[in-house]
Design a protein around this motif. Sequence first.
Motif, PDB file in Angstrom:
ATOM      1  N   SER A  36       0.809  -1.354   0.270  1.00  0.00           N
ATOM      2  CA  SER A  36      -0.170   0.438  -0.057  1.00  0.00           C
ATOM      3  C   SER A  36       0.498   1.149  -0.132  1.00  0.00           C
ATOM      4  N   ALA A  37       2.473   1.290  -0.113  1.00  0.00           N
ATOM      5  CA  ALA A  37       2.827   2.386   0.316  1.00  0.00           C
ATOM      6  C   ALA A  37       3.232   2.805  -0.862  1.00  0.00           C
ATOM      7  N   GLY A  38       3.968   2.592  -1.972  1.00  0.00           N
ATOM      8  CA  GLY A  38       3.683   3.592  -3.230  1.00  0.00           C
ATOM      9  C   GLY A  38       5.128   4.280  -3.697  1.00  0.00           C
ATOM     10  N   LEU A  39       6.281   4.056  -2.636  1.00  0.00           N
ATOM     11  CA  LEU A  39       7.416   3.814  -2.719  1.00  0.00           C
ATOM     12  C   LEU A  39       9.267   2.649  -3.697  1.00  0.00           C
ATOM     13  N   SER A  40       9.762   3.572  -4.236  1.00  0.00           N
ATOM     14  CA  SER A  40       9.915   2.110  -4.581  1.00  0.00           C
ATOM     15  C   SER A  40      11.828   2.456  -4.181  1.00  0.00           C
ATOM     16  N   THR A  41      12.250   1.123  -4.900  1.00  0.00           N
ATOM     17  CA  THR A  41      14.092   1.771  -4.655  1.00  0.00           C
ATOM     18  C   THR A  41      14.274   0.423  -5.496  1.00  0.00           C
ATOM     19  N   LEU A  42      13.523   0.811  -6.680  1.00  0.00           N
ATOM     20  CA  LEU A  42      13.590  -0.288  -8.201  1.00  0.00           C
ATOM     21  C   LEU A  42      12.641   0.177  -8.634  1.00  0.00           C
ATOM     22  N   ASP A  43      13.191   0.300 -10.327  1.00  0.00           N
ATOM     23  CA  ASP A  43      11.945   0.820 -11.568  1.00  0.00           C
ATOM     24  C   ASP A  43      10.905   0.346 -11.859  1.00  0.00           C
ATOM     25  N   THR A  44       9.533   1.005 -11.304  1.00  0.00           N
ATOM     26  CA  THR A  44       8.896  -0.923 -11.171  1.00  0.00           C
ATOM     27  C   THR A  44       8.947  -1.146 -12.936  1.00  0.00           C
ATOM     28  N   ALA A  45       8.815  -0.115 -13.412  1.00  0.00           N
ATOM     29  CA  ALA A  45       8.762  -0.708 -15.175  1.00  0.00           C
ATOM     30  C   ALA A  45       9.758  -1.383 -15.992  1.00  0.00           C
ATOM     31  N   ASP A  46      10.798  -1.792 -14.842  1.00  0.00           N
ATOM     32  CA  ASP A  46      11.916  -2.322 -15.111  1.00  0.00           C
ATOM     33  C   ASP A  46      11.513  -3.627 -14.328  1.00  0.00           C
ATOM     34  N   LEU A  47      10.760  -4.067 -13.816  1.00  0.00           N
ATOM     35  CA  LEU A  47      10.908  -5.457 -13.553  1.00  0.00           C
ATOM     36  C   LEU A  47      10.056  -6.699 -14.627  1.00  0.00           C
ATOM     37  N   ARG A  48      10.532  -7.915 -14.367  1.00  0.00           N
ATOM     38  CA  ARG A  48      10.060  -8.599 -14.783  1.00  0.00           C
ATOM     39  C   ARG A  48       7.979  -8.393 -14.812  1.00  0.00           C
ATOM     40  N   GLN A  49       8.038  -9.158 -15.924  1.00  0.00           N
ATOM     41  CA  GLN A  49       6.116  -9.609 -15.897  1.00  0.00           C
ATOM     42  C   GLN A  49       5.649 -10.574 -14.543  1.00  0.00           C
ATOM     43  N   ALA A  50       6.694 -11.550 -14.532  1.00  0.00           N
ATOM     44  CA  ALA A  50       6.325 -12.263 -13.247  1.00  0.00           C
ATOM     45  C   ALA A  50       5.788 -11.634 -12.526  1.00  0.00           C
ATOM     46  N   THR A  51       7.373 -10.468 -11.819  1.00  0.00           N
ATOM     47  CA  THR A  51       7.066  -9.633 -10.234  1.00  0.00           C
ATOM     48  C   THR A  51       6.141  -9.242 -10.558  1.00  0.00           C
ATOM     49  N   GLN A  52       6.147  -8.065 -11.639  1.00  0.00           N
ATOM     50  CA  GLN A  52       4.770  -7.128 -11.529  1.00  0.00           C
ATOM     51  C   GLN A  52       3.863  -7.731 -11.341  1.00  0.00           C
ATOM     52  N   PHE A  53       3.369  -9.235 -12.240  1.00  0.00           N
ATOM     53  CA  PHE A  53       2.019  -9.465 -11.950  1.00  0.00           C
ATOM     54  C   PHE A  53       1.986  -9.831 -10.093  1.00  0.00           C
ATOM     55  N   PHE A  54       2.972 -10.354  -9.520  1.00  0.00           N
ATOM     56  CA  PHE A  54       2.765 -10.776  -8.244  1.00  0.00           C
ATOM     57  C   PHE A  54       3.092  -9.648  -7.392  1.00  0.00           C
ATOM     58  N   ILE A  55       3.111  -8.201  -7.312  1.00  0.00           N
ATOM     59  CA  ILE A  55       3.254  -7.775  -7.084  1.00  0.00           C
ATOM     60  C   ILE A  55       1.643  -6.572  -7.244  1.00  0.00           C
ATOM     61  N   LEU A  56       1.066  -7.011  -8.007  1.00  0.00           N
ATOM     62  CA  LEU A  56       0.218  -6.477  -8.499  1.00  0.00           C
ATOM     63  C   LEU A  56      -1.041  -7.468  -7.509  1.00  0.00           C
ATOM     64  N   LEU A  57      -0.729  -8.600  -7.375  1.00  0.00           N
ATOM     65  CA  LEU A  57      -1.701  -9.563  -6.253  1.00  0.00           C
ATOM     66  C   LEU A  57      -1.320  -9.131  -4.886  1.00  0.00           C
ATOM     67  N   LEU A  58      -0.155  -8.500  -4.930  1.00  0.00           N
ATOM     68  CA  LEU A  58       0.139  -7.849  -3.157  1.00  0.00           C
ATOM     69  C   LEU A  58      -0.868  -6.756  -2.982  1.00  0.00           C
ATOM     70  N   MET A  59      -1.147  -5.643  -3.946  1.00  0.00           N
ATOM     71  CA  MET A  59      -1.602  -5.097  -4.141  1.00  0.00           C
ATOM     72  C   MET A  59      -3.013  -4.872  -3.965  1.00  0.00           C
ATOM     73  N   PHE A  60      -3.203  -6.025  -4.608  1.00  0.00           N
ATOM     74  CA  PHE A  60      -5.269  -6.589  -4.217  1.00  0.00           C
ATOM     75  C   PHE A  60      -5.121  -6.682  -2.953  1.00  0.00           C
ATOM     76  N   ILE A  61      -4.600  -7.654  -2.665  1.00  0.00           N
ATOM     77  CA  ILE A  61      -4.439  -7.940  -1.006  1.00  0.00           C
ATOM     78  C   ILE A  61      -4.526  -6.704   0.102  1.00  0.00           C
ATOM     79  N   GLY A  62      -3.862  -5.630  -0.315  1.00  0.00           N
ATOM     80  CA  GLY A  62      -3.720  -4.976   1.220  1.00  0.00           C
ATOM     81  C   GLY A  62      -2.590  -4.758   2.428  1.00  0.00           C
ATOM     82  N   ALA A  63      -3.833  -3.756   2.648  1.00  0.00           N
ATOM     83  CA  ALA A  63      -2.862  -4.016   4.215  1.00  0.00           C
ATOM     84  C   ALA A  63      -4.248  -3.805   5.290  1.00  0.00           C
ATOM     85  N   ALA A  64      -3.549  -3.594   6.508  1.00  0.00           N
ATOM     86  CA  ALA A  64      -5.471  -4.723   7.509  1.00  0.00           C
ATOM     87  C   ALA A  64      -6.453  -3.482   7.891  1.00  0.00           C
TER      88      ALA A  64
END
Length: 454
Positions: A286-314
């Motif tokens: 849920s935070a939005g900051l990054s130490t890596l460029d999200t566009a440079d991540l592999r598609q598998a990683t991007q989709f996995f992060i998408l799943l984490l964003m869908f789950i979210g916080a508490a």
Amino acid sequence: MLGPFQKRLKRFRPNPPQVLAFGFMIMIAVGSVLLSLPVSSANGVGLPYIDALFMATSATCVTGLSFFNIGGHFSTFGQLVLLLLVQIGGLGFMTVATLAALVFRRRISFRERLILQEAMNQSNTEGIVRLIRKVLLYALIIEAIGALVLAVRWMFEMPWGQALYFGLFHSISIFNNAGFDLFGMFPERASSLMHYVDDPIVNAVTMGLIVLGGIGFIVISDLLQYRQHKKLTLHSKVVLTVSGGLIVIGTLVIFLFELTNPQTLQPLSPIGKVFSSMFQSVTARSAGLSTLDTADLRQATQFFILLLMFIGAAPGSSGGGIKVTTFAILIGAMVAMVRGKEDIVLFRHRIAKDRIYKAITFTLLSFFLIVLAAMILSTTEEFPFLGILFEVTSAYGTAGMSMGLTAQLTTFGKIVIILMMFIGRLGPVTLAFTLTPKTEKELFRYPEGKITIG
């Protein structure tokens, strides 16, 4: 004599979800007007209203999506407006209103307690004002400590006055899971926190603020009282277990997927690889900051992060998504079905049926909204579909991560993302209660029927 409309208006008493929705709308409206003023821009030229509305929504809903360089485009006044919207949006405007009432020694009515109960995702109003006091105290203390540590770290590379301002701005932004940063004012640096990809202090403090902001004030209060009660509530156990598990699993998955990627982890030192993998796992929720460029991540990683964003916080936090408790109930339901059990049991507690129905409803509504928005934007925006789905999920989960679509959005696309940020902050169930009339109790039940599943 009052007309029919005036009589209905006089009788209209908004329910707690409606009060919350109207409150956020008012905050966004006021913020958008302020951000559209010339004084809010560094160049003295006011923003187009749709852009100001987008930024006000992103700040109030603590999302962090932006098509502007916050540090370079906005003046100090504009930055402070954003920061104030983030603080009020993160804590909840009812929490801030309660603070004002307590300061002026005004009694909190039962109706206001019901609204606070809805805002804090509590099951009853007992001790709700006491909880609000704790929320305000914990938030101020955590933000102050984070601001001080970050300011001391940044004093080594900028004047102390600027370091203090940077420490305060980023501590509030990070703790409220907003993800706005000011480092865009340095042209020679990459955006967000990429300059500090292997900095132990910035990484540790930032991840600590994100986690504390993401687990919610109820869990923080429970942890602080652990020495006194020697036990944690079921809610806290579930939040801490699932959150910790997602961070660990996310770190391992991102590390394995990106280890050989020359644009992300491969060039980094061993400590940088670990820090950046864990940081993306933590910030994705849920935070939005990054130490890596999200566009440079592999598609598998991007989709996995998408799943984490869908789950979210508490629940009860400033984070979005379907929430970790909802995810825990869904996993519990799957395990119970596979094992042939009738009840969902978490930590030796049976989950009530109404909680299960709410979890399923919330998840399906969230899924349908994200899919619908992604399908709509795929016809109006010239961008790869994964990037569109990523951006929509980020907006709905108030995560603020971006693969670059936000900067290219059409006016219609901006409106869609604004709506997704607003719905994601309120929650689709709360919004449904806001828009639908009060339901009456059914006087009869239909006979039970069975259909084939699977």
